[in-house]
Design a protein around this motif. Structure first.
Motif, PDB file in Angstrom:
ATOM      1  N   ALA A 215       2.755   1.298   3.333  1.00 49.80           N
ATOM      2  CA  ALA A 215       1.375   1.198   3.491  1.00 49.80           C
ATOM      3  C   ALA A 215       1.078  -0.191   4.128  1.00 49.80           C
ATOM      4  O   ALA A 215       0.111  -0.428   4.850  1.00 49.80           O
ATOM      5  CB  ALA A 215       0.540   1.059   2.094  1.00 49.80           C
TER       6      ALA A 215
ATOM      7  N   MET B  68       2.900   5.725   0.264  1.00 53.06           N
ATOM      8  CA  MET B  68       2.331   4.243  -0.140  1.00 53.06           C
ATOM      9  C   MET B  68       3.494   3.179   0.130  1.00 53.06           C
ATOM     10  O   MET B  68       3.247   2.092   0.135  1.00 53.06           O
ATOM     11  CB  MET B  68       2.089   4.553  -1.786  1.00 53.06           C
TER      12      MET B  68
ATOM     13  N   TYR C 161      -4.366   5.377   5.355  1.00 47.95           N
ATOM     14  CA  TYR C 161      -4.453   4.023   5.366  1.00 47.95           C
ATOM     15  C   TYR C 161      -5.136   3.780   7.020  1.00 47.95           C
ATOM     16  O   TYR C 161      -4.802   4.627   7.754  1.00 47.95           O
ATOM     17  CB  TYR C 161      -3.159   3.524   5.548  1.00 47.95           C
TER      18      TYR C 161
END
Ligand SMILES: [Zn+2]
Length: 76
Positions: A24, A21, A4
């Motif tokens: 994130a 994730m 990211y």
């Protein structure tokens, strides 16, 4: 794990972070000034649009890939 991209509101630098994730949407500390940086959205798409010399012809007034109404926040 996906990578990211984050933009530091203090020094305006971008950095990438490999993280799960599930994290994130959480802020990440800037490696330079250690303040919490917001995640950047689809800056890559905005840059490629700039390189082509075209202003948005897709969908009117918004960047085709980021959720912002302009690319002011993603580096252009
Ligand atoms: Zn910083």
């Amino acid at each position: 794990m996906p990578i990211y991209e984050y933009i530091c509101p203090g020094c305006k630098s971008k950095f990438e972070l490999l993280r799960p994730m599930s994290q994130a949407s959480e802020k990440a500390p800037c490696p330079h000034c250690h303040i919490q940086a917001e995640r950047a959205l689809s800056t890559f798409a905005c840059f490629s649009k700039g390189e082509s010399g075209l202003t948005s012809s897709i969908g009117g007034n918004s960047c085709s890939s980021c959720s912002l109404t302009s690319c002011d926040s993603c580096g252009l």
